[in-house]
Design a protein around this motif. Structure first.
Motif, PDB file in Angstrom:
ATOM      1  N   ALA A  71      -3.908  12.105  -1.548  1.00  0.00           N
ATOM      2  CA  ALA A  71      -4.440  11.256  -2.291  1.00  0.00           C
ATOM      3  C   ALA A  71      -4.267  11.319  -3.524  1.00  0.00           C
ATOM      4  O   ALA A  71      -4.099  10.640  -4.881  1.00  0.00           O
ATOM      5  N   ALA A  72      -4.815  12.524  -4.102  1.00  0.00           N
ATOM      6  CA  ALA A  72      -4.992  13.402  -5.637  1.00  0.00           C
ATOM      7  C   ALA A  72      -3.846  13.319  -6.251  1.00  0.00           C
ATOM      8  O   ALA A  72      -3.888  13.283  -7.564  1.00  0.00           O
ATOM      9  N   THR A  73      -2.173  13.500  -5.632  1.00  0.00           N
ATOM     10  CA  THR A  73      -1.150  13.280  -6.628  1.00  0.00           C
ATOM     11  C   THR A  73      -0.850  11.761  -6.964  1.00  0.00           C
ATOM     12  O   THR A  73       0.306  11.682  -6.989  1.00  0.00           O
ATOM     13  N   LYS A  74      -1.408  10.988  -5.405  1.00  0.00           N
ATOM     14  CA  LYS A  74      -1.031   9.427  -6.183  1.00  0.00           C
ATOM     15  C   LYS A  74      -2.055   8.877  -7.280  1.00  0.00           C
ATOM     16  O   LYS A  74      -1.617   7.670  -7.532  1.00  0.00           O
ATOM     17  N   THR A  75      -3.344   9.377  -7.056  1.00  0.00           N
ATOM     18  CA  THR A  75      -4.014   7.981  -8.130  1.00  0.00           C
ATOM     19  C   THR A  75      -3.510   8.317  -9.903  1.00  0.00           C
ATOM     20  O   THR A  75      -3.211   9.264 -10.201  1.00  0.00           O
ATOM     21  N   ALA A  76      -4.035   7.675 -10.375  1.00  0.00           N
ATOM     22  CA  ALA A  76      -3.571   7.431 -11.986  1.00  0.00           C
ATOM     23  C   ALA A  76      -5.418   7.082 -12.284  1.00  0.00           C
ATOM     24  O   ALA A  76      -5.042   7.616 -13.871  1.00  0.00           O
ATOM     25  N   SER A  77      -6.308   7.817 -11.672  1.00  0.00           N
ATOM     26  CA  SER A  77      -7.045   8.314 -12.473  1.00  0.00           C
ATOM     27  C   SER A  77      -7.923   9.088 -12.790  1.00  0.00           C
ATOM     28  O   SER A  77      -7.795  10.479 -11.464  1.00  0.00           O
ATOM     29  N   VAL A  78      -7.677  10.489 -13.979  1.00  0.00           N
ATOM     30  CA  VAL A  78      -8.795  11.772 -13.514  1.00  0.00           C
ATOM     31  C   VAL A  78     -10.251  11.803 -12.731  1.00  0.00           C
ATOM     32  O   VAL A  78      -9.968  12.757 -12.321  1.00  0.00           O
ATOM     33  N   PRO A  79     -10.720  11.248 -13.049  1.00  0.00           N
ATOM     34  CA  PRO A  79     -12.208  11.420 -12.166  1.00  0.00           C
ATOM     35  C   PRO A  79     -12.069  10.975 -10.914  1.00  0.00           C
ATOM     36  O   PRO A  79     -12.336  11.936 -10.080  1.00  0.00           O
ATOM     37  N   GLU A  80     -10.887   9.939 -10.169  1.00  0.00           N
ATOM     38  CA  GLU A  80     -10.763  10.035  -9.064  1.00  0.00           C
ATOM     39  C   GLU A  80     -10.088  11.442  -8.551  1.00  0.00           C
ATOM     40  O   GLU A  80     -10.187  12.085  -7.519  1.00  0.00           O
ATOM     41  N   LYS A  81      -9.101  11.610  -9.612  1.00  0.00           N
ATOM     42  CA  LYS A  81      -8.474  13.219  -9.083  1.00  0.00           C
ATOM     43  C   LYS A  81      -9.075  14.008  -8.526  1.00  0.00           C
ATOM     44  O   LYS A  81      -8.854  15.107  -7.978  1.00  0.00           O
ATOM     45  N   ALA A 134      -4.923  11.936 -26.489  1.00  0.00           N
ATOM     46  CA  ALA A 134      -4.835  12.828 -24.826  1.00  0.00           C
ATOM     47  C   ALA A 134      -4.523  11.592 -24.328  1.00  0.00           C
ATOM     48  O   ALA A 134      -5.038  10.706 -24.119  1.00  0.00           O
ATOM     49  N   GLU A 135      -3.305  12.206 -23.381  1.00  0.00           N
ATOM     50  CA  GLU A 135      -3.753  11.182 -22.206  1.00  0.00           C
ATOM     51  C   GLU A 135      -3.344  12.173 -21.261  1.00  0.00           C
ATOM     52  O   GLU A 135      -2.255  12.974 -20.877  1.00  0.00           O
ATOM     53  N   GLY A 136      -3.310  11.877 -20.194  1.00  0.00           N
ATOM     54  CA  GLY A 136      -3.214  13.086 -18.713  1.00  0.00           C
ATOM     55  C   GLY A 136      -2.039  12.183 -18.427  1.00  0.00           C
ATOM     56  O   GLY A 136      -2.216  10.518 -17.741  1.00  0.00           O
ATOM     57  N   LEU A 137      -1.136  12.487 -17.734  1.00  0.00           N
ATOM     58  CA  LEU A 137      -0.196  11.516 -16.794  1.00  0.00           C
ATOM     59  C   LEU A 137      -0.034  11.868 -15.481  1.00  0.00           C
ATOM     60  O   LEU A 137      -0.997  12.505 -14.494  1.00  0.00           O
ATOM     61  N   ALA A 138       0.415  10.596 -14.637  1.00  0.00           N
ATOM     62  CA  ALA A 138       0.497  10.940 -13.157  1.00  0.00           C
ATOM     63  C   ALA A 138       1.477  12.102 -12.618  1.00  0.00           C
ATOM     64  O   ALA A 138       1.896  12.620 -13.490  1.00  0.00           O
ATOM     65  N   ALA A 139       1.327  12.766 -11.494  1.00  0.00           N
ATOM     66  CA  ALA A 139       1.312  13.798 -10.885  1.00  0.00           C
ATOM     67  C   ALA A 139       3.406  13.310 -10.853  1.00  0.00           C
ATOM     68  O   ALA A 139       4.216  11.961 -10.797  1.00  0.00           O
ATOM     69  N   PRO A 140       3.968  14.231 -11.294  1.00  0.00           N
ATOM     70  CA  PRO A 140       5.625  14.222 -11.574  1.00  0.00           C
ATOM     71  C   PRO A 140       6.281  13.810 -10.125  1.00  0.00           C
ATOM     72  O   PRO A 140       7.350  12.720 -10.269  1.00  0.00           O
ATOM     73  N   LEU A 162       1.033  -1.337   0.298  1.00  0.00           N
ATOM     74  CA  LEU A 162       0.318   0.022   0.148  1.00  0.00           C
ATOM     75  C   LEU A 162       0.679   1.281  -0.104  1.00  0.00           C
ATOM     76  O   LEU A 162       0.125   2.481   0.078  1.00  0.00           O
ATOM     77  N   ALA A 163       1.966   1.199   0.120  1.00  0.00           N
ATOM     78  CA  ALA A 163       3.463   1.764   0.027  1.00  0.00           C
ATOM     79  C   ALA A 163       2.713   2.854  -1.172  1.00  0.00           C
ATOM     80  O   ALA A 163       3.168   2.477  -2.100  1.00  0.00           O
ATOM     81  N   GLY A 164       2.446   4.287  -0.937  1.00  0.00           N
ATOM     82  CA  GLY A 164       2.242   5.081  -1.777  1.00  0.00           C
ATOM     83  C   GLY A 164       0.660   4.969  -2.352  1.00  0.00           C
ATOM     84  O   GLY A 164       0.396   5.698  -3.945  1.00  0.00           O
ATOM     85  N   HIS A 165      -0.481   3.839  -1.951  1.00  0.00           N
ATOM     86  CA  HIS A 165      -0.934   4.200  -3.170  1.00  0.00           C
ATOM     87  C   HIS A 165      -2.179   5.163  -2.260  1.00  0.00           C
ATOM     88  O   HIS A 165      -2.346   5.305  -1.543  1.00  0.00           O
ATOM     89  N   HIS A 166      -2.847   5.849  -2.778  1.00  0.00           N
ATOM     90  CA  HIS A 166      -3.754   6.924  -3.675  1.00  0.00           C
ATOM     91  C   HIS A 166      -5.080   6.308  -2.392  1.00  0.00           C
ATOM     92  O   HIS A 166      -5.166   7.256  -1.336  1.00  0.00           O
ATOM     93  N   ARG A 167      -5.262   4.850  -2.684  1.00  0.00           N
ATOM     94  CA  ARG A 167      -6.802   4.829  -1.512  1.00  0.00           C
ATOM     95  C   ARG A 167      -5.950   4.910  -0.255  1.00  0.00           C
ATOM     96  O   ARG A 167      -7.191   5.445   0.643  1.00  0.00           O
ATOM     97  N   LEU A 168      -5.276   4.526   0.504  1.00  0.00           N
ATOM     98  CA  LEU A 168      -5.160   5.037   1.879  1.00  0.00           C
ATOM     99  C   LEU A 168      -5.104   6.241   1.742  1.00  0.00           C
ATOM    100  O   LEU A 168      -5.396   6.792   3.545  1.00  0.00           O
ATOM    101  N   ALA A 169      -4.661   6.793   1.313  1.00  0.00           N
ATOM    102  CA  ALA A 169      -4.439   8.814   1.659  1.00  0.00           C
ATOM    103  C   ALA A 169      -5.621   8.723   1.684  1.00  0.00           C
ATOM    104  O   ALA A 169      -6.354   9.471   3.101  1.00  0.00           O
ATOM    105  N   ALA A 170      -6.750   8.246   0.644  1.00  0.00           N
ATOM    106  CA  ALA A 170      -7.628   9.055   0.661  1.00  0.00           C
ATOM    107  C   ALA A 170      -8.653   8.591   1.414  1.00  0.00           C
ATOM    108  O   ALA A 170      -9.596   9.477   2.195  1.00  0.00           O
TER     109      ALA A 170
END
Lengths: 417, 132
Positions: free
Chosen positions: A389-399, B49-55, A359-367
């Protein structure tokens, strides 16, 4: 061709493929033969009418193509005696149907084959959708957002791997079936999740993976009506899919469970899921899919968020924890505990997860932490964790959802810049 | 002609302070980006188009001993610029690509005002011309 005929062909295709593969063992050649048979049907049936036994008709035509293909192969490559001996000289169809085997058995056999242990999950998923789901390679590629050529290669390599494994497409024995069934269920679960997770936003040209997963799970359930976990998985899918319409807003934004418009939930799907689950659980030996389905059922049966039976959900997560060390279960358990025993309790339960490398760095734990801090009234901590959490998620709607939560809380607190 | 429009995250933390915007400002920005992508499609120019994960999630990988990956994570001392996302458009002239870039550059930020982000525009290599 009119929709009824198309639907029939699509439903029969995997059964025909299963029967032909069972007979001849050459997956790739069988696929070609079945494709040709389907084409012939699509051309002839509109004019001549659908035959009395369409399945037998298709098997017969495909079998003929197979023998033609095999004869060519023999002439070219000197195949093993066994194949030559097995070569039939009368129509296959009566013999294959003679056992009166349930049609679902062939679909199930195909599923077992496609979920071969030598394959990675993505390969098994692609092959399953192609061979059993009957989706075109282009449709599968679009569903997973990869180029068609990439998906075609993935499927082709999967078939080669199975062929090389020398398994020979025999019916697996009892113990193998149990192992393989676990993989089949997991593959279907992954397909469902992929479909469900990507169901918000623009889906104009994407095949509905969730519906496909449900359809296949139904087929497995009909073939194995006594299996509790199979029923559990189907119930879980139905109970989760029931909420799909309420899950995202008009602009594709994510709407969490406690804010969803429950009038949009599919009551028929919920009723079916609950009934299915009830019958499965009554047979005893409860597994993790049944537990997950039970949790979904408790949520779905609450007409308002405040009517949710959280103590029941907490008890179910406690049972689930005993059979799974999946950190996501621990996370969900913490949320349920917070709802019953207060947010501080939930936060305490999260602490051990900081040490969990999965879970290290996983967005869900922070969320989840953020959510609990918010409930506990510690808005500054909540905002910090929502942003993390927003900086860790890979989903745009989630972010977007997490950023919006942080922004709204900031407004409440007025913490300044 | 295909062009890639690249949006880079600000040097350093890669944060435009989007974290500190009010909900309305955030909503307007999200809506604008969504509309831009839809416009590209409606105008028949959208390729990808793609968004990338945070830096902060970026890793730099080099081949290490025996070809094994040597992975380093941040912060990266050279304050390298990181890509935040990209669009690939199919247009007839470079000017059309610049027009799209200008549109997305004006995405609303603080106070609903256009951010005027610098968008890098470069042609995507393609097949040689027929007469070559």
């Amino acid at each position: 061709m009119e929709p009824v005929g198309e639907h029939l062909l699509r439903e029969l295709a995997p059964q025909v493929l299963g029967a032909v593969v069972r007979r001849y063992g050459d997956f790739a050649a069988a696929e070609d033969a079945v494709q040709e048979a389907l084409l012939v049907a699509a051309t002839k049936w509109p004019d001549e009418g659908v035959p009395d036994n369409p399945r037998a008709w298709l098997i017969q035509v495909a079998a003929r193509r197979m023998t033609d293909h095999l004869r060519a192969e023999i002439a070219r490559r000197r195949r093993e005696t066994a194949v030559v001996m097995e070569e039939p000289d009368e129509p296959i169809a009566p013999a294959l149907d003679g056992d009166h085997e349930p049609e679902q058995d062939d679909t199930l056999l195909l599923l077992f084959m496609c979920c071969h242990p030598a394959l990675t999950r993505p390969s098994a998923i692609a092959l399953t959708l192609r061979a059993v789901g009957g989706l075109t390679t282009a449709e599968i590629a679009r569903a997973f957002l990869v180029p068609e050529v990439t998906m075609a290669q993935r499927i082709s390599r999967a078939k080669q791997l199975i062929k090389k494994s020398g398994e020979g497409f025999r019916i697996p024995d009892q113990r193998e079936r149990e192992d393989r069934l676990e993989t089949v269920l997991h593959v279907l679960y992954l397909i469902f999740n992929e479909g469900y997770a990507t169901s918000s936003g623009s889906t104009l040209h994407r095949v509905d993976l969730s519906n496909e997963a449900i359809r296949l799970a139904r087929a497995v359930q009909q073939a194995l009506p006594a299996d509790g976990e199979v029923a559990g998985l189907l119930a879980l899918m139905l109970l989760t899919d029931a909420r799909r319409a309420a899950r995202s807003g008009p602009e594709g934004e994510l709407i969490p469970l406690d804010e969803q418009d429950r009038a949009l939930w599919d009551r028929a799907a919920i009723d079916e899921g609950v009934a299915l689950l009830g019958r499965a659980v009554a047979r005893g030996a409860i597994g993790s899919y049944q537990l997950q389905a039970a949790i979904a059922a408790v949520h779905d049966q609450a007409s308002r968020p405040e009517d949710t039976d959280w103590p029941q959900i907490l008890a179910l997560y406690e049972l689930l924890l005993r059979m799974s060390d999946n950190p996501m279960v621990t996370l969900n358990h913490a949320i349920a505990a917070a709802m019953v025993q207060g947010p501080q309790k939930g936060l305490e339960l999260l602490q051990p997860l900081d040490e969990d490398p999965r879970l290290a760095g996983h967005h869900r734990l922070a969320a989840v932490r953020a959510h609990l801090f918010e409930k506990a009234g510690d808005y500054e901590a909540a905002i910090a964790h929502y942003r993390a959490a927003a900086t860790k998620t890979a989903s745009v709607p989630e972010k977007n959802y997490l950023l919006m939560k942080a922004a709204k809380l900031s407004l409440t607190v007025r913490v300044g810049t | 002609m295909k062009f890639m429009l690249m949006m880079n995250a600000p040097r350093g933390t890669g944060d435009w302070s989007i974290m500190n915007w009010a909900p309305d400002e955030l909503k307007a920005h999200i809506r604008f980006m969504r509309q831009f992508a839809a416009d590209l499609k409606n105008e028949g120019s959208f390729v990808a188009a793609e968004g990338l994960a945070a830096p902060a999630q970026a890793r730099i990988v080099r081949a290490g001993k025996g070809g094994a990956p040597e992975v380093t994570d941040g912060p990266f001392a050279e304050a390298k610029e990181f890509l935040a996302g990209y669009w690939i458009v199919d247009v007839e002239t470079p000017e059309q690509a610049y027009a799209f870039a200008a549109r997305v550059s004006a995405a609303p930020g603080r106070g609903g005002k256009p951010m005027n982000m610098p968008i890098e525009v470069r042609e995507v290599m393609s097949a040689p011309p027929v007469d070559a």
